[in-house]
Motif scaffolding. Structure first.
Motif, PDB file in Angstrom:
ATOM      1  N   LEU A  59     -50.446 -27.290 -35.854  1.00 51.82           N
ATOM      2  CA  LEU A  59     -49.850 -26.230 -35.035  1.00 51.82           C
ATOM      3  C   LEU A  59     -48.510 -25.773 -35.604  1.00 51.82           C
ATOM      4  N   LEU A  60     -47.750 -26.715 -36.162  1.00 53.17           N
ATOM      5  CA  LEU A  60     -46.478 -26.340 -36.791  1.00 53.17           C
ATOM      6  C   LEU A  60     -46.712 -25.471 -38.022  1.00 53.17           C
ATOM      7  N   GLN A  61     -47.760 -25.797 -38.775  1.00 52.84           N
ATOM      8  CA  GLN A  61     -48.106 -24.949 -39.915  1.00 52.84           C
ATOM      9  C   GLN A  61     -48.445 -23.541 -39.466  1.00 52.84           C
ATOM     10  N   LEU A 119     -56.435 -21.301 -31.679  1.00 57.41           N
ATOM     11  CA  LEU A 119     -56.194 -22.428 -32.577  1.00 57.41           C
ATOM     12  C   LEU A 119     -55.858 -23.690 -31.794  1.00 57.41           C
ATOM     13  N   ILE A 120     -55.012 -23.552 -30.774  1.00 54.71           N
ATOM     14  CA  ILE A 120     -54.645 -24.705 -29.948  1.00 54.71           C
ATOM     15  C   ILE A 120     -55.874 -25.274 -29.249  1.00 54.71           C
ATOM     16  N   ALA A 121     -56.729 -24.395 -28.725  1.00 55.95           N
ATOM     17  CA  ALA A 121     -57.940 -24.849 -28.036  1.00 55.95           C
ATOM     18  C   ALA A 121     -58.864 -25.596 -28.995  1.00 55.95           C
ATOM     19  N   GLU A 169     -55.118 -19.078 -38.967  1.00 57.33           N
ATOM     20  CA  GLU A 169     -55.781 -18.814 -37.680  1.00 57.33           C
ATOM     21  C   GLU A 169     -56.850 -19.842 -37.350  1.00 57.33           C
ATOM     22  N   ALA A 170     -57.146 -20.735 -38.257  1.00 59.36           N
ATOM     23  CA  ALA A 170     -58.211 -21.711 -37.999  1.00 59.36           C
ATOM     24  C   ALA A 170     -57.964 -22.963 -38.811  1.00 59.36           C
ATOM     25  N   VAL A 226     -59.393 -33.087 -31.071  1.00 56.22           N
ATOM     26  CA  VAL A 226     -58.741 -34.346 -30.700  1.00 56.22           C
ATOM     27  C   VAL A 226     -59.633 -35.161 -29.777  1.00 56.22           C
ATOM     28  N   VAL A 227     -60.233 -34.501 -28.792  1.00 51.84           N
ATOM     29  CA  VAL A 227     -61.108 -35.203 -27.845  1.00 51.84           C
ATOM     30  C   VAL A 227     -62.296 -35.819 -28.570  1.00 51.84           C
TER      31      VAL A 227
END
Length: 331
Positions: free
Chosen positions: A320-322, A4-6, A330-331, A12-13
Motif C-alpha cells: 500500500l505504501l508503494q 487495491l486495499i480490498a 493499481e494491482a 491477507v485473509v
C-alpha cells in the motif's frame, strides 16, 4: 486505491487461513502426543483417553480444524503445556521485548541503508570504507555478528552490556512494555539510556544484513532515477545534488527499496529469535527455545502464527505504501 486495499485485505485473509492450516497439520503429523505431553509420562491410559475426548481430539480432522480456527478468531491460542497458562497471556508477556528489539533493528537497518545508498551515490568522503564495513558485516550470519559484538564491545572494550534489557532494578514495567517508551512516559532518562545501550549490540547484529540488501536496491534505483530527464532538468535549474536527491530522486526511488524491506522483515524475525538466545533477551525467542524441548506445540504454534501474521500484514502495508508513493500501481 480502494480496489487495491480490498484485494490486499482479501489476500491477507487467504494467506492467514493457509498458515493456520499448515500449523494445524504440523501438529497432527507430529509424533508427539499433546495429551501425554500435557498430563505427563506417568498418566494412565484411561485418563489419556478421557482427556482426548474432552479436548475433541477424537473428532474428524475437518471438525477439529473448524474448531481450531473458531478458537483463533476468539483469541484462544490454546494453553501452554509448559507454563499451564493461556498461550495468548504468555505472548502478551514476552512480545513487548521482541517488538522493541525488532522495531529498533528495523529503524537501524533503514537508517544504515539510506546512509549507504546516498553516501555511495553522491560519493561522499569515507563512503567506500562505510560500504566495506557493512558488506563484511552482511557476509556473516546474525548469530556470528552477535558473538563477535559481545567479544569486542563487551569483553574487550567494555562499552556495551552483553545480556538482558536493562541493569536498572526499578525500571518501569508499563504501560507499553517497551522500555524506551515507558522510560520517557515515566521521565526516567537513566532507564532510556540504559535500554538503548542494551539494544545496540543485538539490534546491530540483526540490522546489518537487511541494511545492505535494502541499501543496494535503493542505490541502484537512485542511480537509475538520477539519469532521468526530469532530474537533468532540476540540475539545469541550478539545484545542488543534495537538493535534487531530496526533492526529486528519493521519492521516485523508494518503490523497489520498500519491496526489499518487506522481504527482509521475515529474515529479521528469524534473526531476532536466534539473537535473543545469545543475548538472554526475554522475548519470544527465549519462550520458543524453552517450549521446543518439551514439545509445547500450542506455544510454538502461537509464536509462529504471530510472526507469520505480522510478516503478511507488514508486506501488505508495504504494497500500500508503494501504491501511495507511485500512483501508477493499481494491482
Amino acid at each position: 486505491m480502494l480496489l487495491l486495499i480490498a484485494k490486499r485485505l482479501a489476500a491477507v485473509v487467504v494467506i492467514l487461513l493457509a498458515l493456520t492450516a499448515v500449523l494445524f497439520l504440523l501438529q497432527h503429523i507430529s509424533p508427539a502426543d499433546p495429551v501425554k505431553t500435557m498430563l505427563g509420562p506417568g498418566s494412565s491410559q484411561e485418563l489419556v483417553a478421557q482427556t482426548r475426548r474432552e479436548l475433541g481430539l477424537d473428532d474428524p480432522i475437518s471438525v477439529q480444524y473448524v474448531h481450531y480456527v473458531g478458537h483463533l478468531l476468539h483469541g484462544d491460542l490454546g494453553t501452554s503445556y509448559r507454563t499451564r497458562r493461556p498461550v495468548g497471556t504468555d505472548l502478551a508477556t514476552f512480545l513487548p521485548a521482541t517488538l522493541e528489539l525488532t522495531l529498533f533493528a528495523l529503524v537501524l537497518a533503514l537508517v544504515l541503508a539510506i546512509a549507504l545508498a546516498v553516501a555511495t551515490t553522491l560519493n561522499w568522503p569515507g563512503a567506500g570504507v562505510f560500504r566495506l564495513v557493512l558488506l563484511v558485516g552482511a557476509a556473516m550470519p546474525a548469530f556470528l555478528l552477535a558473538i563477535g559484538g559481545i567479544i569486542l564491545f563487551y569483553k574487550q572494550l567494555g562499552w556495551l552490556p552483553a545480556t538482558g534489557r536493562t541493569d536498572i532494578l526499578d525500571a518501569p514495567a508499563g504501560p507499553t512494555g517497551l522500555l524506551t517508551v515507558d522510560s520517557i512516559l515515566h521521565a526516567r532518562p537513566d532507564v532510556f539510556v540504559d535500554a538503548l545501550r542494551h539494544l545496540l549490540l543485538p539490534g546491530l547484529a540483526i540490522a546489518i544484513g537487511p541494511a545492505v540488501s535494502i541499501g543496494r536496491v535503493l542505490r541502484s534505483s537512485l542511480v537509475t532515477t538520477q539519469r532521468t530527464d526530469y532530474t537533468r532538468t532540476a540540475r539545469a535549474k541550478g539545484l545542488t545534488e543534495v537538493q535534487v536527491m531530496r526533492r526529486h530522486v528519493l521519492r521516485n526511488s523508494v518503490g523497489p527499496a520498500l519491496s526489499m524491506t518487506g522481504l527482509q522483515v521475515g529474515l529479521m524475525f528469524a534473526g531476532v529469535l536466534v539473537v535473543e538466545l545469545i543475548f538472554a533477551w526475554p522475548g519470544l525467542g527465549q519462550y520458543t527455545a524453552q517450549s521446543i524441548p518439551v514439545g509445547d506445540y500450542p506455544a510454538i504454534a502461537g509464536v509462529m502464527l504471530l510472526l507469520g501474521g505480522a510478516y503478511v500484514v507488514i508486506n501488505t502495508v508495504v504494497d500500500l505504501l508503494q501504491a501511495a508513493a507511485d500512483p501508477r500501481i493499481e494491482a
